[in-house]
Design an enzyme around this catalytic site. Structure first.
Site, PDB file in Angstrom:
ATOM      1  CB  THR A 182      -0.829  -0.042   1.302  1.00 42.35           C
ATOM      2  OG1 THR A 182      -1.703  -1.165   1.252  1.00 42.35           O
ATOM      3  CG2 THR A 182      -1.635   1.212   1.560  1.00 42.35           C
ATOM      4  NE  ARG A 210      -9.518  -6.672   2.265  1.00 45.52           N
ATOM      5  CZ  ARG A 210      -8.345  -6.060   2.329  1.00 45.52           C
ATOM      6  NH1 ARG A 210      -7.999  -5.220   1.383  1.00 45.52           N
ATOM      7  NH2 ARG A 210      -7.531  -6.284   3.323  1.00 45.52           N
ATOM      8  CB  VAL A 211     -13.646  -1.860   2.636  1.00 43.19           C
ATOM      9  CG1 VAL A 211     -12.942  -0.602   3.110  1.00 43.19           C
ATOM     10  CG2 VAL A 211     -14.701  -1.530   1.584  1.00 43.19           C
ATOM     11  N   GLY A 212     -10.330  -2.734   2.814  1.00 44.48           N
ATOM     12  CA  GLY A 212      -9.229  -2.974   3.746  1.00 44.48           C
ATOM     13  C   GLY A 212      -9.082  -1.825   4.745  1.00 44.48           C
ATOM     14  CG  ASP A 213      -5.247  -1.359   6.460  1.00 41.42           C
ATOM     15  OD1 ASP A 213      -5.285  -2.118   5.476  1.00 41.42           O
ATOM     16  OD2 ASP A 213      -4.245  -0.694   6.760  1.00 41.42           O
TER      17      ASP A 213
HETATM   18  N1  GLY Z   1      -3.328  -2.707   3.751  1.00 41.81           N
HETATM   19  C1  GLY Z   1      -4.024  -2.802   2.563  1.00 41.81           C
HETATM   20  C2  GLY Z   1      -5.141  -3.719   2.576  1.00 41.81           C
HETATM   21  O1  GLY Z   1      -5.175  -4.690   3.349  1.00 41.81           O
HETATM   22  O2  GLY Z   1      -6.047  -3.526   1.800  1.00 41.81           O
END
Ligand code: GLY
Length: 316
Positions: A182, A210-213
């Site tokens: 990222t 899907r949404v990440g952090d």
């Molecule tokens: N850190 C990026 C993700 O897991 O989407």
């Protein structure tokens, strides 16, 4: 004191000269913005745009592909006065960080997702672009072949079984080495204003939607008057543990280095695979990662430093 730190992802990849160049250019661009009187926010956005445009990084053009072979981008920005904006599962825009900034500056909301975020970015006149680079398409093909062979995918042990269900689902219209790189930046300008920003294509073969952090304020991106943080790596544990906010809270107790040591101890105890960069209210920079590799560049007191850690074979 002016401080800038950028990262190009933590994971299992081997950062090379192209990573170093992209990160150094981003850091220098942020420094130029500050030197010409721009804000910490302007500097963070400018640097993130450059990293999104670098095909070697998993953000913008060159993002990882989801299970359907499409790119869905997440990006966020937050400032020390707690104003913030983010987008998630955004499709086909060159610079998702510009959409996140637009959410912060032009709406009453924090997070827009999916087709709503797409319509918003289109309304804002942002440049549209197919974010799939040939290199990422090739990696996607290899990862999909692994799944077809019935092998497990790192970070997603349930995917193999679920994939078998999806293949037999007539409503599933998708085609049937995760990467968690990222990009992110934290900037503190001379006047003490702080900005944190992150942008990503997320995990290779992630489920659509899907949404990440990265796009979750308090998890992958967080900033308040005590400091700012951008995270990278496996997004789900970063969300569960609210890593970004946890690190900033610890800044106030024990300063940048102590806070990073505290948060990394938890991560290592729990075997999370992730990395964090941060700057506290005094301008001190902190970097930590539990993964095999992480790349970053920092600009402090007018001096640029770059760092590429290469994968170390894990002991068995
Ligand atoms: N850190 C990026 C993700 O897991 O989407």
């Amino acid at each position: 004191m002016t401080s800038i730190i950028v990262h190009g992802g933590a994971g299992t990849y081997s950062p090379g000269a192209e990573h170093e160049k992209a990160l150094a250019q981003a850091c220098e661009a942020a420094a130029r913005v500050l030197a010409s009187g721009g804000s910490a926010c302007d500097a963070a956005v400018e640097a993130t745009v450059l990293m999104e445009n670098a095909p070697v990084l998993n953000a913008g053009y060159g993002s990882s592909l989801n299970l359907n072979g499409e790119v869905e981008n997440d990006a966020a920005i937050m400032l020390d006065d707690m104003s913030c904006g983010s987008v998630a599962a955004l499709h086909g825009f060159a610079n998702p960080i510009l959409a996140a900034r637009y959410v912060m500056e032009r709406t009453d909301h924090v997070l827009l997702v999916g087709c709503g975020a797409d319509a918003f970015a289109r309304h804002a006149g942002l440049v549209e672009r197919d974010q799939r680079s040939p290199a990422r398409i090739e990696r996607y093909r290899r990862a999909r072949a692994k799944l077809e062979r019935g092998e497990d995918i790192h970070f997603m042990p349930r995917l193999r079984a679920f994939y078998d269900e999806l293949r037999n689902d007539p409503d599933w219209d998708g085609e049937r080495d995760p990467e968690s790189g990222t990009v992110g930046i934290v900037v503190r300008d001379e006047s003490g204003r702080i900005a944190a920003a992150s942008s990503t294509g997320g995990m290779m073969l992630k489920l659509p939607g899907r949404v990440g952090d990265t796009g979750v304020i308090g998890a992958g991106t967080y900033c308040d008057c005590r400091g700012g943080v951008s995270a990278t790596g496996h997004g789900e544990p970063v969300i569960r543990h609210g890593m970004g906010r946890a690190l900033v809270e610890a800044f106030a107790d024990v300063g940048a280095a102590g806070a990073m040591a505290r948060v990394m101890r938890t991560a290592c105890d729990e075997s999370f695979e992730f990395g964090l960069i941060g700057i506290d209210a005094t301008g001190d920079v902190a970097i930590g990662y539990s993964t095999q590799a992480m790349s970053w560049a920092a600009f402090e007191d007018g001096v640029l430093r770059t760092f590429l850690s290469h994968p170390i074979p894990r002991s068995t």
